[in-house]
Design a protein around this motif. Structure first.
Motif, short mmCIF file in Angstrom:
data_model
loop_
_atom_site.label_atom_id
_atom_site.label_comp_id
_atom_site.label_asym_id
_atom_site.label_seq_id
_atom_site.Cartn_x
_atom_site.Cartn_y
_atom_site.Cartn_z
N PHE A 1 5.55 -3.51 -4.41
CA PHE A 1 4.10 -3.44 -4.31
C PHE A 1 3.51 -4.80 -4.67
O PHE A 1 4.09 -5.57 -5.42
N ILE A 2 2.38 -5.07 -4.10
CA ILE A 2 1.67 -6.29 -4.48
C ILE A 2 1.03 -6.05 -5.83
O ILE A 2 0.42 -5.02 -6.07
N ARG A 3 1.17 -6.99 -6.69
CA ARG A 3 0.58 -6.87 -8.03
C ARG A 3 -0.57 -7.87 -8.14
O ARG A 3 -0.49 -8.98 -7.65
N ASP A 4 -1.63 -7.42 -8.79
CA ASP A 4 -2.73 -8.35 -9.02
C ASP A 4 -2.47 -9.13 -10.31
O ASP A 4 -1.41 -9.03 -10.91
N GLY B 1 -1.22 -7.22 -13.21
CA GLY B 1 0.03 -6.49 -13.07
C GLY B 1 -0.14 -5.12 -12.45
O GLY B 1 0.82 -4.34 -12.39
N ASN B 2 -1.34 -4.74 -11.93
CA ASN B 2 -1.56 -3.45 -11.28
C ASN B 2 -0.97 -3.47 -9.87
O ASN B 2 -1.04 -4.48 -9.17
N GLN B 3 -0.40 -2.33 -9.45
CA GLN B 3 0.18 -2.24 -8.11
C GLN B 3 -0.88 -1.74 -7.13
O GLN B 3 -1.80 -1.01 -7.49
N GLY B 4 -0.71 -2.08 -5.83
CA GLY B 4 -1.65 -1.65 -4.80
C GLY B 4 -0.97 -1.53 -3.45
O GLY B 4 0.25 -1.70 -3.34
N PHE B 5 -1.74 -1.23 -2.42
CA PHE B 5 -1.22 -1.13 -1.06
C PHE B 5 -1.29 -2.48 -0.39
O PHE B 5 -2.18 -3.29 -0.66
N GLU C 1 -0.58 -1.67 5.46
CA GLU C 1 -0.64 -0.23 5.25
C GLU C 1 -2.07 0.29 5.38
O GLU C 1 -2.32 1.33 5.99
N ILE C 2 -3.00 -0.43 4.84
CA ILE C 2 -4.41 -0.03 4.93
C ILE C 2 -4.89 -0.05 6.38
O ILE C 2 -5.55 0.89 6.86
N VAL C 3 -4.53 -1.09 7.13
CA VAL C 3 -4.93 -1.21 8.52
C VAL C 3 -4.31 -0.08 9.36
O VAL C 3 -4.98 0.54 10.19
N LEU D 1 -6.18 3.18 8.74
CA LEU D 1 -7.50 3.15 9.38
C LEU D 1 -7.39 3.33 10.89
O LEU D 1 -8.20 4.04 11.50
N VAL D 2 -6.39 2.72 11.50
CA VAL D 2 -6.21 2.86 12.95
C VAL D 2 -5.87 4.32 13.29
O VAL D 2 -6.41 4.89 14.24
N VAL D 3 -4.99 4.94 12.53
CA VAL D 3 -4.63 6.34 12.78
C VAL D 3 -5.86 7.24 12.61
O VAL D 3 -6.11 8.13 13.44
#
Length: 165
Positions: free
Chosen positions: A4-7, A10-14, A18-20, A23-25
């Motif tokens: 995961f990408i960490r900010d 150290g928090n994980q996110g998408f 994955e977000i795109v 949204l497309v679906v």
């Protein structure tokens, strides 16, 4: 193992991909659902509009092919919009007698066509459109509107020529 990408904290996110994709679906699913809902309503209105046009043209063709001697005092073929939910076809002979004629679009032969639930004639109610032996409805242009919910359609008959686009 998935990374995961960490900010900075150290928090994980998408990931942005994955977000795109999500949204497309969602966009595709909403377009399909809205498209199906709108099409069902507009198809019934379009079918009734085309059916009424066909019945006007049928009355014109019958007037053109009528074998009675022309008599300007007695209209030949009439399509009467009886109320907001039905219309009927009639033939008037030289003797002036008005006789109902079966519409070709009816499953059971009937001179009256009832519109399906939800479709109404919003203009032209009580109007009798007459076609002479030339297929003309007279010198005035005629306009008839049908509605279903928020959608509407209009039928125009050109004066003198009887043209129905």
């Amino acid at each position: 193992m998935r990374q995961f990408i960490r900010d900075a904290n150290g928090n994980q996110g998408f990931t942005m991909i994955e977000i795109v994709v999500v949204l497309v679906v969602l966009f595709i699913l909403s377009a399909v659902v809205i498209g199906r809902y709108t099409t069902a309503d507009s198809n019934a209105l379009m079918a009734e509009t085309n059916g009424l046009k066909a019945n006007f043209r049928y009355a014109q063709i019958r007037a053109l092919g009528d074998t009675l001697q022309p008599n300007s005092n007695n209209p030949r073929w009439e399509l009467e919009i009886t109320n907001a939910t039905s219309y009927a076809l009639y033939r008037r002979g030289d003797d002036g007698v008005r006789v109902s004629v079966n519409l070709p679009s009816e499953v059971l032969p009937s001179p009256t066509h009832a519109l399906p639930a939800g479709v109404t004639l919003t203009s032209g109610v009580g109007l009798v459109i007459t076609f002479d032996d030339w297929g003309s409805p007279g010198s005035s242009n005629i306009s008839i509107a049908l509605t279903q919910g928020t959608q509407s359609s209009t039928i125009s008959i050109t004066g003198n020529t009887g043209f129905i686009p």
